[in-house]
Scaffold this active site. Structure first.
Site, PDB file in Angstrom:
ATOM      1  N   ASP A 230       0.737  -1.112   0.130  1.00  0.00           N
ATOM      2  CA  ASP A 230      -0.054   0.200  -0.164  1.00  0.00           C
ATOM      3  C   ASP A 230       0.879   1.328  -0.008  1.00  0.00           C
ATOM      4  O   ASP A 230       2.359   0.977   0.301  1.00  0.00           O
ATOM      5  CB  ASP A 230      -0.986   0.082   0.992  1.00  0.00           C
TER       6      ASP A 230
HETATM    7  C1  BGC Z   1      -4.962   3.431   0.191  1.00  0.00           C
HETATM    8  C2  BGC Z   1      -4.885   2.572  -0.897  1.00  0.00           C
HETATM    9  C3  BGC Z   1      -4.907   3.382  -2.191  1.00  0.00           C
HETATM   10  C4  BGC Z   1      -3.485   3.856  -2.140  1.00  0.00           C
HETATM   11  C5  BGC Z   1      -3.236   4.769  -3.594  1.00  0.00           C
HETATM   12  C6  BGC Z   1      -3.646   4.353   0.140  1.00  0.00           C
HETATM   13  O1  BGC Z   1      -3.445   5.073   1.178  1.00  0.00           O
HETATM   14  O2  BGC Z   1      -4.981   2.812   1.413  1.00  0.00           O
HETATM   15  O3  BGC Z   1      -6.186   1.837  -0.915  1.00  0.00           O
HETATM   16  O4  BGC Z   1      -5.005   2.511  -3.449  1.00  0.00           O
HETATM   17  O5  BGC Z   1      -3.544   4.953  -1.082  1.00  0.00           O
HETATM   18  O6  BGC Z   1      -4.146   6.106  -3.492  1.00  0.00           O
END
Ligand code: BGC
Length: 800
Positions: A230
């Site tokens: 993530d």
């Molecule tokens: C979120 C993800 C997301 C990523 C990119 C993260 O903070 O948890 O779900 O895909 O950011 O935006």
């Protein structure tokens, strides 16, 4: 690894390798032009594209227009894989139009507690339902040649401490509940990538958890795609690579790049490990190269939004007031009529290609109505003037259609909700109307259950959840009976938050202890026989259904359960038949569990048969001693239900099982069987799970993993905190000056989200997601500064 990929990897030098295993420009992988390895472009996800405008990070509000489909909370209520497939395919088409190779979704975490700030994006409290729907969405997106990132692997079931929290959970609950949707989706639909979660599981960060990322995901489930972090979930890059974490996102962290290059040179990271990770990146780049589409059919996607929303809307109550009759002038109250909440806030926030509010839809249909706001959706403050105006209008009619629901202030990614109540200004409006004996039909928006203290006093409640950009059309069609609500709840609506097991401990500290084990959602409420407001699987229709002629056949290790459903009403509609299985007595276990479902669409007076197939292996429980699923022998109840509490038809089946010895001490089994949760101390939890709850980390000294808002407890920390969070305040001020419209709304949401993310993050998380803007040595320097170690701080900052 395919030969072509192997050959390419063999030609890579060390710098190329260390570049390949990290992302760049926030949403891309690095390319290696010399070898023809293209870059991979990604975009959030999950229910549409949040495509950053010029590459790089433009914040959540700076994205290209795309279709904002209904969010997971809504699509799940349709219990209809076809919706998810169609939606996935349409998103895949928009990806191909914009040149996006990987969609960051679906998000499939189980809803453990109704306050989780991100529940709106997730599907269900039931792993089977969540897994099946995710699988259909993956098939849809990937049918267009676009990859997906199945997220957030795993046990990211709360938001307050997601960046550094520890999800402490017994293996049985993990296997039967939390990992199950991932397992279903991985095995059925082969997602191109999996995104690991920020949090730890039982003390080990997901991003460096070898058991999770390699032993389970690859060796046991057969996953052969790429694993990425993530955004900013990296803690120890070397350990991550060794654990099977291929790609660090968003990347551009010189520190990680150097660590990898040095680690490979010095043999700390073996050739096999780095080559496997690079191979997975190269494979992804080859496999997801698309032919860019010249156009995407945004108009048909807009129609699809309304179609899905209508199929997923859940009618919670109706004394006959709905559907509305077309010849009556209406009194409509509640600002959400004009400014509906149609999507959640955070990384999934889409700039909608088009937005149709209920007000727009009522106007274009020429509906005859008078409207009064009654409250403002961008505040929770009670406004007596607005309420008096609304009540005065309603008194003229004696009845009113009231739009209510959660807003972005009460629910978003990055923080858990503070409670389960609707905003105070909306409750005050409804109370005032009821005091005047106004007959009310409520249209609800929101991403998760709310307490409904007025449920018994109103005539109807139509729950739309977050129904996407064409919410207005769907609301209009449903209210006037042009279509029938066809959804059922994919989560329990408890009467009050206090009824949720261990609710008082949820989201309070870095230790998120899953003390209820497998008793999540209806598994708890049905076993405890506890009353809820609306049970899992519940939903009314404008018509009615009758069940008959249940049959069960066993063939080839699978049961087929069928029955006849008849539409006994006057309108066409759909029934969602749910099969729950009640296991034999013995070890503690939920009283019933969903094992299959089928949705049937029937015209008035029409009948049809539903068939639900259940493999015998899916009836097993996780045997912690054996380390595998075991089907216990005995008498099983097969219950065909219209919701988890309402059994329509039932039969029992004697099943010969496998050897199973109850692994739990008697006291543990008794406490959990009786759901005497007040007796589940840390010690009893340890006896049940084998896990010791670690002591909470002190607030001081500040570490790289201290929550950012806690930095305010130190002199320098306070200054740094203010300096950083003022970015969000500036954005909010700027947004408020904009003219009314989607841009302004999205920018306000973006600013609120940014503040939440900053507050809940930590120095390492920020450094790992901010690339060169906050290099690792600066994070270390800030940490020393907060602890009053000025020289160490300067050394870290100056000498890098
Ligand atoms: C979120 C993800 C997301 C990523 C990119 C993260 O903070 O948890 O779900 O895909 O950011 O935006």
């Amino acid at each position: 690894m395919p030969d072509k990929v192997k050959e390419t990897v063999n030609k890579l030098d060390i710098n190329e390798k260390s570049a390949l295993v990290q992302g760049t420009d926030f949403m891309f992988t690095n390319s290696v032009e010399r070898l023809g390895i293209p870059k991979v472009r990604m975009s959030d996800g999950p229910h549409g594209l949040r495509l950053q405008k010029e590459g790089g990070d433009n914040g959540v509000s700076g994205s290209e227009p795309a279709t904002a489909f209904p969010a997971g909370c809504c699509t799940a209520s349709g219990w209809n894989s076809e919706n998810l497939y169609k939606m996935g395919k349409a998103i895949g088409e928009e990806c191909a139009y914009y040149g996006v190779n990987v969609l960051l979704g679906p998000a499939v975490n189980v809803k453990r507690n109704p306050l989780c700030g991100r529940n709106f994006e997730y599907f269900s409290e039931d792993p089977l339902l969540a897994g099946e729907l995710a699988s259909a969405q993956i098939d849809g997106v990937q049918s267009e040649g676009v990859g997906v990132a199945l997220k957030h692997f795993a046990l990211n079931n709360s938001e307050n401490y997601r960046f550094m929290g520890d999800s402490i959970c017994d293996m049985r609950a993990m296997r039967e509940i939390y990992l199950k949707p991932f397992e279903i989706a991985v095995k059925k639909s082969k997602p191109a990538t999996v995104m690991c979660a920020y949090n730890k599981i039982n003390g080990v960060y997901c991003s460096e958890n070898k058991w999770l990322l390699t032993e389970l995901l690859r060796d046991e489930w057969g996953f052969d795609g790429l694993v990425m972090t993530d955004w900013g979930a990296t803690h120890d890059r070397t350990e991550g690579l060794k654990a099977g974490l291929d790609l660090e996102m968003p990347g551009d962290t010189p520190y990680c790049r150097k660590t990898v290059a040095k680690g490979v040179k010095e043999g700390v990271i073996s050739k096999e490990v780095i080559d496997t990770a690079c191979g997975n990146v190269v494979s992804l780049a080859y496999k997801t190269q698309l032919k860019k589409r010249a156009e995407a059919d945004f108009s048909s996607h807009d129609r699809l939004c309304a179609e899905i929303a209508e199929d997923c809307a859940v009618l919670l109550k109706n004394d006959g007031i709905l559907p509305l009759s077309g010849d009556k002038k209406l009194c409509i109250l509640g600002e959400l009529f004009a400014k509906p909440r149609y999507q959640g806030s955070g990384s999934s926030m889409i700039t909608p290609f088009k937005l149709t509010s209920p007000e727009n839809a009522f106007n274009s249909a020429g509906a005859d109505f008078e409207y009064s706001a009654g409250y403002r959706e961008n505040t929770v403050e009670v406004d007596e003037t607005l309420i008096s105006e609304a009540v005065a209008l309603a008194k003229k009619y004696g009845e009113a259609l009231v739009f209510a629901g959660q807003t972005d202030l009460t629910e978003s990614e990055g923080a858990d909700r503070e409670g389960m109540k609707l905003p105070a200004n909306q409750l005050a409006l409804i109370d005032s109307l009821l005091k005047e004996n106004i007959k009310i039909a409520v249209v609800l928006f929101g991403g998760s259950p709310v307490e409904l203290p007025f449920a018994d006093s109103v005539s109807a409640i139509l729950n739309m959840y977050l129904a996407g950009q064409n919410v207005g059309t769907a609301v209009y069609n449903l209210l006037y009976g042009i279509s029938t609500p066809c959804g059922k709840l994919a989560e329990t609506w408890a009467e009050k938050y206090e009824d949720i097991p261990f609710g008082e401990q949820f989201g309070k500290t870095v230790n998120e202890v899953y003390k209820e084990s497998v008793f999540v959602g209806y598994r708890y409420f049905c076993t405890a026989g506890k009353k809820v407001r609306y049970p899992f699987g519940f939903g009314l229709s404008y018509t009615s259904f009758e069940y008959s002629d249940m049959e069960i056949f066993e063939r080839g290790g699978s049961y087929t359960i069928s029955c006849t459903v008849k539409n006994t009403g006057k309108m066409k509609g759909a029934e969602i038949v749910q099969l729950y299985v009640r296991p034999p007595a013995g070890v503690f276990r939920p009283e019933r569990e969903l094992k299959g479902f089928d949705k049937i669409y029937l015209g008035a007076g029409e009948s049809g048969r539903v068939n639900i197939s259940v493999p015998k292996s899916s009836l097993g429980l996780w045997d912690v001693k054996k380390g595998g699923f075991v089907t216990v022998g005995g008498e099983y109840g097969f219950l065909l239900c219209s919701d988890c509490e309402t059994v329509k038809l039932a039969k029992t089946v004697e099943i010969s099982g496998e050897a199973f010895i109850n692994p739990y001490p008697d006291r543990v089994n008794e406490v959990y069987k009786n759901l005497s949760f007040e007796e589940v101390t840390d010690e009893l939890f340890r006896e049940m799970s084998g896990l010791t709850v670690p002591p909470l980390p002190p607030d001081k000294p500040v570490t790289l993993e201290t929550q950012f808002r806690l930095l305010q407890g130190t002199f320098f920390g306070k200054i740094i905190y203010r300096a950083v969070t003022c970015m969000a305040e500036k954005q909010l001020k700027k947004a408020k000056k904009l003219p009314d419209g989607i841009e302004k709304d999205n920018m306000i949401k973006g600013a609120v989200f940014l503040k939440r993310i900053l507050d809940s993050n930590c120095l390492i998380g920020m450094s790992m997601s901010a690339g060169k803007r906050m290099p690792y040595n600066l994070a270390v320097g800030i940490m020393h500064l907060c602890n009053g170690r000025i020289f160490k701080a300067l050394k870290a900052i100056i000498f890098k």
